[in-house]
Design an enzyme around this catalytic site. Structure first.
Site, mmCIF file in Angstrom:
data_model
loop_
_atom_site.group_PDB
_atom_site.id
_atom_site.type_symbol
_atom_site.label_atom_id
_atom_site.label_comp_id
_atom_site.label_asym_id
_atom_site.label_seq_id
_atom_site.Cartn_x
_atom_site.Cartn_y
_atom_site.Cartn_z
ATOM 1 N N HIS A 45 7.121 -7.308 -1.266
ATOM 2 C CA HIS A 45 6.059 -7.779 -2.171
ATOM 3 C C HIS A 45 5.671 -6.729 -3.207
ATOM 4 C CE1 HIS A 45 4.860 -10.788 1.210
ATOM 5 N NE2 HIS A 45 5.970 -11.109 0.618
ATOM 6 N N ASP A 90 0.815 -1.230 0.000
ATOM 7 C CA ASP A 90 0.000 0.000 0.000
ATOM 8 C C ASP A 90 0.849 1.281 0.000
ATOM 9 O OD1 ASP A 90 -0.800 -0.847 3.434
ATOM 10 O OD2 ASP A 90 0.884 0.351 2.687
#
Ligand code: APR
Length: 281
Positions: A156, A141
């Site tokens: 990631h 995010d």
């Protein structure tokens, strides 16, 4: 809560024994009072270790962004309870149905676009400016970046970066695209479909990120925050840090497979516990 009390440093073991004696003696004595004194003692212990540390490493998971409104994956309303990862977060799923995958990532991007860093992100950003601190995240995010975190290792990838699905030479390097909504974007270089530059299940992490994260396990204090500790290689890092002799601690709302391996585990929210530790530094 109390049953989960398990710590193997001498001070905490003594604290543990005295609390159990309290409970024996006072029966229905206010357990929460003892629980908070346990948590206080652990917060003090972690703060003390961080104060003494030259090298501090923090690893975060979805739980750190929960207070900002970003859904976790495996929590109560977690994404993987509503959606099938194999339909949305694998290269095969994208090959099968890129429109469905993009619709899901676009929904998540629109949701995250409305979220702001919380107190946990802010404390980690401040600590990241301290010499010898490394911050590793599994989160895509980028709220750590929005909070100003320096030297962030994003294991990631990022939901705000895209890459060429066709792997054209230039398009293989992710590029940033903050547009919301986004409808099946194309590679600006070769015109082929673009994909979210996140690491999907079954895909390898970037070698340089794994190397940076692994070398960050050679530290004095390793703090794992808001992760269910089941997705590897990230979940292996705390054990690597222990092998390096680091003092290890976990902050999570609930127990995880790592809880029995760390020196101290605190069951509490990241957005409350991290500021409490920071106030003692
Ligand atoms: N404070 C601390 N911990 C929290 C909070 C909070 N406010 N809210 C939730 N948690 C904890 C939950 O108890 C849970 O253990 O955060 C953890 C979140 O776990 P997951 O949803 O499994 O997320 P994470 O561990 O980051 O997932 C790892 O799996 O799906 C893949 O690639 C994805 O990066 C992700 C990886």
């Amino acid at each position: 809560m109390i049953d989960d009390v398990r710590i193997d440093c001498a001070m905490c073991a003594m604290l543990n024994r005295s609390i159990n004696r309290f409970i024996e003696i006072d029966g229905a004595m206010d357990i929460s009072m003892h629980t908070s004194s346990i948590i206080d003692a652990r917060i003090q212990l972690i703060a003390e270790r961080i104060r003494e540390a030259t090298r501090l490493t923090i690893m975060t998971g979805a739980g750190v962004s929960a207070a900002s409104g970003v859904p976790t994956f495996r929590g109560q309303d977690g994404l993987w309870r509503q959606y099938r990862a194999e339909d949305l977060a694998t290269p095969d799923a994208f090959a099968r149905n890129p429109r469905l995958v993009w619709e899901w990532y676009d929904w998540r991007r629109q949701l995250i676009a409305g979220c702001r860093p919380n107190a946990a992100h802010d404390v980690i950003a401040r600590w990241s400016k301290r010499h010898g601190t490394a911050v590793i995240t599994q989160n895509v995010d980028d709220l750590h970046l929005a909070a100003g975190t320096q030297g962030l290792i994003r294991l990631h990838g990022s939901i705000w970066e895209l890459a060429c699905w066709g792997r054209c030479p230039q398009g293989a390097t992710p590029w940033r695209d903050d547009r919301v909504p986004l409808d099946q974007p194309r590679c600006p270089l070769c015109g082929q479909l673009a994909r979210p530059a996140v690491v999907w299940f079954g895909e390898s992490l970037r070698r340089e990120d794994v190397e940076a994260a692994t070398s960050a396990t050679a530290c004095d204090v390793f703090l794992t925050v808001g992760t269910s500790a089941i997705v590897y290689p990230a979940a292996g890092l705390v054990h690597e840090a222990r092998r390096h002799g680091a003092f290890t601690a976990e902050i999570n709302l609930e127990a995880t497979p790592a809880s029995s391996a760390v020196d101290v585990a605190i069951q509490g929210s990241a957005e409350e516990i991290l500021p409490a530790i920071h106030r003692l530094l």
